[in-house]
Every structure is written in C-alpha cells, then in structure tokens.
Design an enzyme around this catalytic site. Structure first.
Site, PDB file in Angstrom:
ATOM      1  N   CYS A 129    -100.115   0.909-112.351  1.00 33.93           N
ATOM      2  CA  CYS A 129    -101.331   1.391-113.012  1.00 33.93           C
ATOM      3  C   CYS A 129    -100.970   2.567-113.902  1.00 33.93           C
ATOM      4  CB  CYS A 129    -102.331   1.825-111.953  1.00 33.93           C
ATOM      5  SG  CYS A 129    -103.715   2.696-112.650  1.00 33.93           S
ATOM      6  N   CYS A 151    -106.214   9.435-112.026  1.00 29.31           N
ATOM      7  CA  CYS A 151    -107.390   8.934-111.312  1.00 29.31           C
ATOM      8  C   CYS A 151    -107.456   9.485-109.895  1.00 29.31           C
ATOM      9  CB  CYS A 151    -107.376   7.405-111.332  1.00 29.31           C
ATOM     10  SG  CYS A 151    -108.250   6.601-110.001  1.00 29.31           S
ATOM     11  N   CYS A 197    -108.302  -2.143-113.289  1.00 27.42           N
ATOM     12  CA  CYS A 197    -107.724  -1.371-112.187  1.00 27.42           C
ATOM     13  C   CYS A 197    -106.852  -2.302-111.351  1.00 27.42           C
ATOM     14  CB  CYS A 197    -108.871  -0.783-111.374  1.00 27.42           C
ATOM     15  SG  CYS A 197    -108.440  -0.285-109.720  1.00 27.42           S
ATOM     16  N   GLN A 207    -117.560  -4.889 -96.077  1.00 28.48           N
ATOM     17  CA  GLN A 207    -116.162  -4.475 -96.175  1.00 28.48           C
ATOM     18  C   GLN A 207    -115.620  -4.819 -97.569  1.00 28.48           C
ATOM     19  OE1 GLN A 207    -114.180  -2.935 -94.010  1.00 28.48           O
ATOM     20  NE2 GLN A 207    -115.318  -3.014 -92.095  1.00 28.48           N
ATOM     21  N   TYR A 224    -122.493   0.824 -83.787  1.00 29.87           N
ATOM     22  CA  TYR A 224    -122.243   1.169 -85.197  1.00 29.87           C
ATOM     23  C   TYR A 224    -122.038  -0.147 -85.958  1.00 29.87           C
ATOM     24  CZ  TYR A 224    -121.178   5.616 -82.888  1.00 29.87           C
ATOM     25  OH  TYR A 224    -121.226   6.749 -82.107  1.00 29.87           O
ATOM     26  N   GLU A 282    -127.534  -0.130 -84.897  1.00 28.68           N
ATOM     27  CA  GLU A 282    -127.205   0.458 -86.201  1.00 28.68           C
ATOM     28  C   GLU A 282    -128.313   1.413 -86.621  1.00 28.68           C
ATOM     29  OE1 GLU A 282    -124.852   0.532 -88.738  1.00 28.68           O
ATOM     30  OE2 GLU A 282    -126.352   1.614 -89.912  1.00 28.68           O
ATOM     31  N   ASP A 338    -117.468   0.716 -83.858  1.00 29.34           N
ATOM     32  CA  ASP A 338    -116.848   0.835 -85.184  1.00 29.34           C
ATOM     33  C   ASP A 338    -117.520   1.978 -85.943  1.00 29.34           C
ATOM     34  OD1 ASP A 338    -115.592   0.354 -87.581  1.00 29.34           O
ATOM     35  OD2 ASP A 338    -116.592  -1.546 -87.996  1.00 29.34           O
ATOM     36  N   CYS A 388    -111.745   4.049 -88.863  1.00 23.00           N
ATOM     37  CA  CYS A 388    -111.178   4.186 -90.205  1.00 23.00           C
ATOM     38  C   CYS A 388    -110.629   5.594 -90.406  1.00 23.00           C
ATOM     39  CB  CYS A 388    -112.217   3.838 -91.264  1.00 23.00           C
ATOM     40  SG  CYS A 388    -113.739   4.740 -91.086  1.00 23.00           S
TER      41      CYS A 388
END
Ligand code: SAH
Length: 446
Positions: free
Chosen positions: A71, A77, A158, A282, A311, A332, A377, A404
């Site tokens: 890139c 960026c 991108c 996702q 979650y 949720e 999650d 994550c």
C-alpha cells in the site's frame, strides 16, 4: 528528557500497538514501522517524560522480515501497522502479545498459546468500509484520514478492503463531478456527500452502498442513482442516509432506500444473515468461519446442553450453536442488534433460541440461571468482575471466552482461574495487517 532530534537505537521489543520499541536512558521510544532487531537513526517526533515517539530517518540494519509495503500510503494512514513486515512476523508478534499479557497482566505463567490461525492471503478481506469524501484543487477526492487528523489522503484501492469497493468509489466521485454534487466541507459545513459506506457479501456477492449526506436530498438524485447502477451494475442496493450533525459518528438516524431491498444477505457456516447499514457484522468473512467453527468445536456441545451466548451482537454465535443444543439464551445490550438477532432467528427458522435485551452482568446476577455451557464475546473493555463471579457461582461445565483484546482477556482469566482450568488458547487473525488479534480460550470447570 529526550530532545526533538535524531537518535540511534536498536529495536528490542514491539509495543501493544505494533510499533518498534527502543530503550534509552530517558525511557522508551515507540517507532513506527521499525521491526524487531533492526537498528536505525530515529527522528523524535514527540518527546515526553519516559515515553517518546519517533519515525525512521535511516535504517542501519534491515530485518529479513522487512518487505516492501503493497500500500503506497501505509505510513500516512496508520491503519495497517504491519504492511512493511512479512505475514509470519505479524503472526509471531500477535502470539507473543497474547503470551505476554497472560503472564504480565493475568499472572498465568504456564499457559500455552497456540500458533495464530492466519489467512492464506491476508489481503482484501474487509467487507465494510467507510470512506470520507472531500475536495482538493477543485476535484472530488476520497480516501483515508491521515492518522489523527481530518485531512484526506486519496487512495484508489485499499490493500485490505474488498476489491469491489475501489471501482465503485471511483464512479461515485466521477458522478459527483458530473452532477456538481460537492463533498461536505467540515469547516464551513457546506456541501452534500460526507461519507460513502460500502458493505459487501462474500457468499452472495451482494453490494450495499450508503451515501451519507448533509442534506435531505440533492438535485438530480434519481438520475445520479440510475447512472451509478449503470456504471457499477454489481451494486445490489443503495441507501441515502442523512447526517446533519457536527459529529464523528458517520451514520445519521434517518435513511431511505433508493435502490434495491435496503439490506444485503451474507452466509456464515450455512446460516443466513440480513445486514442493514447499521448492523454489527464481523468484517472478515473468511476468518469468521474459522473463528466460530473453532469456538463451537471447543465448546463440545451436547444435545441436552443449555447454552448462554453472552455479549451476543446479532446472535451469530447463538444461532450457529442452536441446532447442536437443547436451548440457547442470547443476551445483548444494544436494541438494534437484538432486533436483527430476532430477524436472523426467523430467517433461519431457528426456534430454540431466546434473545434478551439486557446488560449481561445485570441479567446473570438477577436470577443466577443455570447453564451447561457459556460462550462470551465481550467488547474490547472485557467483562466485569460481577459477571465473572456470577459465572463461577452458576458453574457451567464449559466456558468459551472469545476476546478481541488480550489485555482485558488476561485480566478476566485471572478472575476465572481458581474455578476453571484453561484448556486451550487459540488466537485467530481477524484483522491482518493491523495490530488487533482475536483469541478463543476454552475453559473447563475444575
Ligand atoms: N458475539 C457477537 C458480537 C460480539 S461484539 C459476534 O460475534 O458477532 C460484543 C457485543 O457485546 C456488542 O454487540 C455489544 O453491543 C455487546 N455488549 C457490550 N456491552 C454489553 C453488556 N454490558 N451487556 C450485553 N451486551 C453488551
């Protein structure tokens, strides 16, 4: 304290944001794009007490993992910190980061972290992009905001986005010039188009384009849409979203479908999901199959299990598990995700799922309901001690924690570790080229 000048140093570590770390008598320096073991002359861009930042002025010794970025704007960026490193280097770093956090934050010394499940081709995976539009030298430009600014750096395609997006953005810019539709100007709050959001479906090939506008409509809008779908016939639906607020939030409240059905459909492991402009979904459709596939395999589901999907988002995990168990409860917090989850259950004709709009901690502590298996999650900030302690009280046989953010995962695992044994730590690379990494941890009741 370091001065804003040039220093020489060797990279001895990688920071949690993927930057090279140099140690000096004045503290650490975080250096963009410097790889482990490399020596360089560094220009200090910010000199702070104990922590400074810098960029490479001249590379003295080069790592064998250094590659030419694909890139052209990767440094400016700031989204992809690993564009200049081999993918193996990136995966090694991600595993190391989890190991370090488990030890340093979670005080979990004897846990083995598996190799990260990576992509065969870590490019062009993102199925959702939000691109700001602006004007430069009387031409419409679009691209990325320069890191930490609102200046647009033009980019045609991108390296991590679905390749369908580049040509569509180009056609939108062409038509904006033809129809004299100005991009939004943040300073004067004039102009029409603020952002363009594109979502694509890997399984159905459908494409959604959302034009985010500062005004309710614009002259020639119908013809603009007609010409756009003629130039880009791969577009399945176009939505006009109005956002008049002076804010960083991209989408506004009100929207109208100008072309097609207003949503796209994607498939994960055989189940269908309808995705609207605002749905959470996702962003890596290839890796998500591996992530959920592995999580479900590790959950070792039995026909008479009662499962908590905590979650839950749009209940993707709960719906995928439902056919394997007696009953699923998905919890949720966000209303729109709960509505999507209900629709997804209907779309797939799944009945043994209950979808609850609630805060997970409040939900579980109210009645301490029994579950055989819990899959959680949480977002980056992780869970709460109150939720984790409630899990320890209700004692599910198996617990799958999908995270994550390794640092909050480590913090939460320490709380769980007196009642649960960590059986496997399996990282999955959901966001190649960025420093983010997803981890599945499977735990068993002691
Ligand atoms: N499991 C889903 C979503 C994971 S993202 C998937 O794989 O697609 C984390 C989700 O947790 C988000 O949808 C967020 O809205 C939700 N969330 C955040 N805090 C919460 C809380 N306290 N209680 C319930 N849900 C919460």
């Amino acid at each position: 304290m370091l001065k804003k000048n040039i220093i020489k140093g060797k990279c001895v570590d990688i920071s949690s944001e993927g930057k090279g770390v140099i140690k000096t008598v004045y503290g650490v320096v975080f250096v963009d794009s410097l790889l482990l073991g490399e020596e360089a002359e560094i220009e200090i861009t910010y000199a702070g007490k104990g922590v400074s930042y810098g960029v490479i002025k001249r590379l003295i010794s080069k790592s064998t993992d250094r590659i030419q970025p694909k890139c052209p704007i990767s440094t400016a960026c700031g989204g992809c910190v690993f564009q200049n490193a081999s993918y193996e280097y990136e995966l090694r770093y991600k595993k190391h980061k989890i190991e370090e956090d488990l030890k340093r934050i979670g005080h979990l010394d004897n846990v083995i972290v598996e190799d990260v499940i990576g992509m065969d081709n870590p490019e062009h995976y993102r199925n959702k992009i939000q691109v700001p539009f602006g004007k430069e030298n009387k031409r419409v430009v679009y691209g990325f905001y320069k890191a930490k600014t609102h200046k647009i750096i033009p980019v045609k395609q991108c390296n991590i986005e679905d390749t369908k997006s580049g040509p569509i953005l180009k056609n939108i810019a062409l038509l904006m010039e033809k129809f004299h539709i100005d991009p939004y100007n943040e300073d004067y709050r004039t102009g029409i188009i603020r952002h363009v959001l594109i979502r694509t479906s890997l399984s159905t090939n459908e494409v959604m384009v959302v034009l985010v506008s500062n005004v309710d409509t614009f002259p020639g809008r119908n013809n603009f849409i007609k010409e756009l779908v003629t130039l880009s016939p791969e577009i399945s639906t176009i939505i006009f979203n109005v956002n008049k607020r002076d804010t960083n939030v991209i989408l506004g409240e009100s929207e109208k479908t100008l072309y097609g059905k207003g949503y796209i459909t994607d498939e994960i492991l055989g189940l269908k999901f309808n995705i609207s402009s605002k749905s959470f979904f996702q962003v890596n459709p290839i890796q998500v199959q591996k992530l959920y596939g592995e999580a479900i395999r590790l959950a070792d589901l039995k026909k008479d299990d009662v499962l908590l999907d905590a979650y839950a988002g749009v209940a993707t995990i709960g719906l995928l598990c439902a056919p394997h168990v007696k009953k699923v409860t998905s919890v949720e917090l966000v209303k729109s995700a709960v509505i999507n989850a209900h629709n997804n259950a209907k779309l797939n004709n799944i009945q043994n799922i209950e979808i609850i709009e609630a805060d997970c901690t409040e939900y579980i502590n109210k009645k301490l309901p029994h579950f055989d298996v819990v899959i959680m999650d949480p977002p980056r900030k992780g869970s709460t001690p109150e939720f984790l302690n409630a899990i320890k009280t209700i004692k599910p046989n198996r617990l799958i924690y999908i995270s994550c953010e390794p640092s909050t995962l480590a913090r939460d695992l320490e709380i769980l570790s007196d009642k649960f044994t960590i059986e496997k730590v399996q990282p999955v690379d959901m966001f190649p080229r960025s420093f983010h990494v997803e981890t599945i941890v499977s735990l068993k009741l002691k």
